[in-house]
Design a protein around this motif. Structure first.
Motif, PDB file in Angstrom:
ATOM      1  N   UNK A   1       1.052  -1.147  -0.203  1.00  0.00           N
ATOM      2  CA  UNK A   1       0.110   0.051   0.052  1.00  0.00           C
ATOM      3  C   UNK A   1       0.764   1.204  -0.007  1.00  0.00           C
ATOM      4  N   UNK A   2       2.371   1.318   0.480  1.00  0.00           N
ATOM      5  CA  UNK A   2       2.892   2.701   0.694  1.00  0.00           C
ATOM      6  C   UNK A   2       4.001   2.588  -0.154  1.00  0.00           C
ATOM      7  N   UNK A   3       4.133   1.705  -0.546  1.00  0.00           N
ATOM      8  CA  UNK A   3       5.214   1.844  -1.976  1.00  0.00           C
ATOM      9  C   UNK A   3       3.720   2.030  -3.279  1.00  0.00           C
ATOM     10  N   UNK A   4       2.792   2.081  -3.225  1.00  0.00           N
ATOM     11  CA  UNK A   4       1.485   2.550  -4.711  1.00  0.00           C
ATOM     12  C   UNK A   4       1.523   4.051  -4.345  1.00  0.00           C
ATOM     13  N   UNK A   5       1.588   4.690  -3.757  1.00  0.00           N
ATOM     14  CA  UNK A   5       2.347   6.535  -3.198  1.00  0.00           C
ATOM     15  C   UNK A   5       0.729   6.549  -3.900  1.00  0.00           C
ATOM     16  N   UNK A   6       0.439   5.916  -3.086  1.00  0.00           N
ATOM     17  CA  UNK A   6      -1.702   6.354  -3.156  1.00  0.00           C
ATOM     18  C   UNK A   6      -2.321   8.167  -2.981  1.00  0.00           C
ATOM     19  N   UNK A   7      -1.993   8.906  -3.466  1.00  0.00           N
ATOM     20  CA  UNK A   7      -2.944  10.186  -3.136  1.00  0.00           C
ATOM     21  C   UNK A   7      -4.005  11.102  -2.798  1.00  0.00           C
ATOM     22  N   UNK A   8      -4.695  10.600  -3.842  1.00  0.00           N
ATOM     23  CA  UNK A   8      -6.510  11.158  -3.744  1.00  0.00           C
ATOM     24  C   UNK A   8      -7.601  10.456  -4.735  1.00  0.00           C
ATOM     25  N   UNK A   9      -8.410  10.203  -4.452  1.00  0.00           N
ATOM     26  CA  UNK A   9      -9.668  10.255  -4.750  1.00  0.00           C
ATOM     27  C   UNK A   9     -10.816  10.156  -4.441  1.00  0.00           C
ATOM     28  N   UNK A  10     -11.550  10.256  -5.677  1.00  0.00           N
ATOM     29  CA  UNK A  10     -13.169  10.607  -5.722  1.00  0.00           C
ATOM     30  C   UNK A  10     -14.130   9.793  -6.091  1.00  0.00           C
ATOM     31  N   UNK A  11     -15.423   9.792  -5.859  1.00  0.00           N
ATOM     32  CA  UNK A  11     -16.771   9.110  -5.985  1.00  0.00           C
ATOM     33  C   UNK A  11     -17.813  10.173  -6.280  1.00  0.00           C
ATOM     34  N   UNK A  12     -18.686  10.036  -7.446  1.00  0.00           N
ATOM     35  CA  UNK A  12     -19.685  10.674  -8.147  1.00  0.00           C
ATOM     36  C   UNK A  12     -20.418   9.806  -8.458  1.00  0.00           C
ATOM     37  N   UNK A  13     -21.716  10.107  -8.979  1.00  0.00           N
ATOM     38  CA  UNK A  13     -23.357   9.511  -9.456  1.00  0.00           C
ATOM     39  C   UNK A  13     -23.540  10.086 -10.438  1.00  0.00           C
ATOM     40  N   UNK A  14     -24.006   9.705 -11.130  1.00  0.00           N
ATOM     41  CA  UNK A  14     -25.299  10.432 -12.569  1.00  0.00           C
ATOM     42  C   UNK A  14     -26.288   9.710 -12.587  1.00  0.00           C
ATOM     43  N   UNK A  15     -26.911  10.671 -13.186  1.00  0.00           N
ATOM     44  CA  UNK A  15     -28.334   9.832 -13.312  1.00  0.00           C
ATOM     45  C   UNK A  15     -29.020  10.202 -14.761  1.00  0.00           C
ATOM     46  N   UNK A  16     -29.341   9.349 -15.694  1.00  0.00           N
ATOM     47  CA  UNK A  16     -30.005   9.730 -16.898  1.00  0.00           C
ATOM     48  C   UNK A  16     -31.300   8.983 -17.310  1.00  0.00           C
ATOM     49  N   UNK A  17     -31.952   9.191 -18.345  1.00  0.00           N
ATOM     50  CA  UNK A  17     -33.133   8.130 -18.173  1.00  0.00           C
ATOM     51  C   UNK A  17     -32.548   6.770 -18.764  1.00  0.00           C
ATOM     52  N   UNK A  18     -31.449   6.878 -19.323  1.00  0.00           N
ATOM     53  CA  UNK A  18     -30.186   5.396 -19.982  1.00  0.00           C
ATOM     54  C   UNK A  18     -30.569   4.428 -18.449  1.00  0.00           C
ATOM     55  N   UNK A  19     -29.115   5.381 -17.874  1.00  0.00           N
ATOM     56  CA  UNK A  19     -28.894   4.534 -17.198  1.00  0.00           C
ATOM     57  C   UNK A  19     -28.004   5.422 -15.511  1.00  0.00           C
ATOM     58  N   UNK A  20     -28.096   4.477 -14.751  1.00  0.00           N
ATOM     59  CA  UNK A  20     -27.682   5.455 -13.371  1.00  0.00           C
ATOM     60  C   UNK A  20     -25.684   4.805 -13.085  1.00  0.00           C
ATOM     61  N   UNK A  21     -24.963   5.938 -13.235  1.00  0.00           N
ATOM     62  CA  UNK A  21     -23.813   5.664 -12.860  1.00  0.00           C
ATOM     63  C   UNK A  21     -23.175   6.172 -11.733  1.00  0.00           C
ATOM     64  N   UNK A  22     -22.116   4.959 -11.091  1.00  0.00           N
ATOM     65  CA  UNK A  22     -21.077   5.295  -9.525  1.00  0.00           C
ATOM     66  C   UNK A  22     -19.699   5.599 -10.585  1.00  0.00           C
ATOM     67  N   UNK A  23     -18.972   5.954  -9.823  1.00  0.00           N
ATOM     68  CA  UNK A  23     -17.627   5.573 -10.516  1.00  0.00           C
ATOM     69  C   UNK A  23     -16.644   5.961  -9.095  1.00  0.00           C
ATOM     70  N   UNK A  24     -15.645   5.007  -9.065  1.00  0.00           N
ATOM     71  CA  UNK A  24     -14.460   5.627  -8.200  1.00  0.00           C
ATOM     72  C   UNK A  24     -13.619   5.615  -8.712  1.00  0.00           C
ATOM     73  N   UNK A  25     -12.422   6.777  -8.967  1.00  0.00           N
ATOM     74  CA  UNK A  25     -11.213   7.208  -9.156  1.00  0.00           C
ATOM     75  C   UNK A  25     -10.359   7.727  -8.550  1.00  0.00           C
ATOM     76  N   UNK A  26      -8.980   6.937  -8.870  1.00  0.00           N
ATOM     77  CA  UNK A  26      -8.181   6.634  -7.327  1.00  0.00           C
ATOM     78  C   UNK A  26      -6.210   7.500  -7.994  1.00  0.00           C
ATOM     79  N   UNK A  27      -5.975   8.053  -7.762  1.00  0.00           N
ATOM     80  CA  UNK A  27      -4.998   8.501  -8.685  1.00  0.00           C
ATOM     81  C   UNK A  27      -4.317   8.308  -7.241  1.00  0.00           C
TER      82      UNK A  27
END
Length: 518
Positions: free
Chosen positions: A472-498
């Protein structure tokens, strides 16, 4: 028995190792009655597999045929197309409280049929050597395809074969299937028919979300109906008025992708026509900056969401009132409080936020703030009337316990650690939050969370065993974000880690560090 398990495991691992990013459609070979499809890009795993003499000597001692060991030493001699992802499919009985799929298959693209024959002969030899009592090996050889099945007590347990385009592998767990009322034994028959003559009209090509299987390191596609037992249990516990027919033709996908300094995971739920007709764009709002600007500066994590409570209540009220027990409970609640549910909802805007400023693992205390946009005067009036005395007032801090306080200010209410609530109440500009890019994202979102991973290093170290803590330490993880989008066709949940490592693909880096521990 141990040797048999090792041999089957080697066959399986070898097959899934022979692939790369998909450019062709293998989905036409997958039976339409499969519930789950998983696509894997395992080239990076091959680079870290054992390649020592001791490893191959052990395989020989375990009885693995030499021609198969030769293929393991140099997978490129297999005839498998290294530019194509593996496609794995299965039924979903394991999702409904069974520990293993009753049916599981693999589809791999071939680029040299003559070399594929070597794999087939090796697997055929292994299948014959690990046969058990009451088992029979059946081989079918035709001009355009070849395959064999292992039959046990009249049921096919294992099937392996190839044609000019693909290599197909299939396992059927009859021991589990026999305990299931409608087990999918037809998958095997459909699978064999695909080998004989692929039929694109009865394939997954063109299904919503299916393209995710060809464009990621790891991805999965699920027919939501496969969760039928879980949905039924949910409906029994929370009577929201839905039934299984509401989800027929709905699908979910999961995709993992990586690159230099970034790792992303996205979950999409594709709505069927029935759900699309119920789409209401008014259910979600943007959080806005008003409540954000009230926060103290310097959070290490923050998140919020904005919902239209009146619209949501309208959506579920009819379902709730149809349930006699729920209707009675709501009536009793409104009588005891001397206020209706609608009147309560009118006091809440629907904007909620939370922020974390410090985590102290030694003391177990956290510095935090939770807030919401509300009709402060009305809530204060109602609560004081209910209590029969003055307990709350605007701009007055109310201690709740040793580690938290309450504050009503303007159109907001906040609960948090006393020093942070004091900062909010003081309204000193240099202590207010700075509207950074992440704070602006939060302001313009219906649902958004961000976090500084480095601030949690000490806690994560404590949760992980020693070797994995180092990874975990050697991965040098910096930050993360979680977001959600809602539309007629689909609902999306995303996680991004830098990460701070800008030299290597994040997933490649993770795998290279983890491999020595397996």
């Amino acid at each position: 028995m141990k040797t048999n398990k090792i041999l089957l495991t080697i066959i399986f691992l070898f097959l899934i190792s022979c692939e790369r990013k998909s450019k062709t459609d293998l989905l036409e070979y997958i039976p339409k009655n499969a519930d789950v499809i998983i696509s894997l890009n395992l080239e990076r795993f091959l680079e870290n597999l054992p390649n020592s003499s001791e490893f191959f000597s052990r395989l020989e001692r375990e009885g693995v045929p030499r021609n198969f060991i030769k293929l393991l030493r140099d997978p490129k001699t297999s005839g498998i197309d290294f530019n194509t992802n593996i496609q794995m499919f299965m039924d979903a009985n394991w999702l409904n409280n069974y520990d293993f799929p009753t049916s599981l298959g693999l589809v791999l693209k071939s680029n040299d049929v003559e070399k594929v024959k070597n794999i087939y002969e090796a697997v055929y030899t292994i299948a014959g050597s690990i046969g058990r009592r009451n088992s029979k090996l059946n081989e079918i050889v035709e001009e355009n395809y070849t395959y064999f099945t292992v039959e046990h007590k009249g049921s096919d347990l294992f099937s392996f074969g190839y044609n000019d385009e693909v290599v197909l592998f299939f396992l059927h767990n009859e021991e589990v299937a026999s305990r299931i009322r409608n087990h999918p034994s037809s998958i095997l028959r459909a699978f064999e028919s695909k080998l004989k003559n692929s039929n694109t009209e009865n394939s997954y090509l063109g299904m919503p979300g299916i393209d995710v299987l060809n464009n990621n390191n790891f991805s999965a596609w699920v027919d939501v109906e496969a969760f039928d037992e879980m949905l039924q249990e949910l409906e029994e516990e929370i009577p929201l008025g839905f039934n299984l027919s509401d989800y027929e033709g709905s699908f979910a996908t999961l995709a993992l992708a990586s690159g230099i300094d970034i790792l992303s995971l996205e979950l999409d739920f594709y709505h069927n026509e029935k759900i699309q007709t119920k789409f209401n764009p008014k259910l979600l709002n943007k959080l806005g900056s008003n409540i954000i600007e009230k926060l103290p500066n310097g959070p290490i994590a923050a998140g919020g969401f904005s919902i239209n409570l009146a619209e949501i209540m309208n959506e579920i009220s009819s379902a709730l009132t149809k349930d006699a027990a729920m209707s009675r409970q709501l009536f009793e609640l409104e009588n005891s409080l001397n206020i209706t549910i609608n009147e309560i909802l009118e006091t809440i805007n629907g904007n909620f936020i939370g922020a974390l400023y410090e985590v102290n693992p030694r003391t177990g205390t956290n510095e935090f703030v939770i807030g919401a946009e509300v009709n402060s005067p009305k809530i204060i009036e109602f609560y004081n009337k209910l209590a029969g005395r003055r307990l709350l007032a605007m701009n007055e801090t109310v201690p709740l316990d040793a580690i938290s306080s309450l504050l009503f200010q303007d159109e907001f209410v906040f609960i948090g650690t006393p020093n942070l609530i004091k900062n909010i109440n003081s309204q000193i500009d240099d202590k207010k939050v700075v509207m950074s890019d992440k704070m602006k994202k939060l302001s313009n979102s219906s649902f958004y969370i961000f976090f500084d991973i480095g601030e949690f290093d000490e806690q994560i170290d404590e949760m992980l065993d020693s070797p994995y803590a180092k990874v975990y330490r050697d991965m040098e993880l910096d930050s993360g974000e979680i977001n959600m989008k809602y539309s007629n066709k689909k609902t999306s949940l995303g996680l991004t880690i830098s990460t701070d490592n800008t030299q290597k693909d994040v997933l490649d880096n993770l795998l290279s560090m983890l491999t020595p521990y397996f």
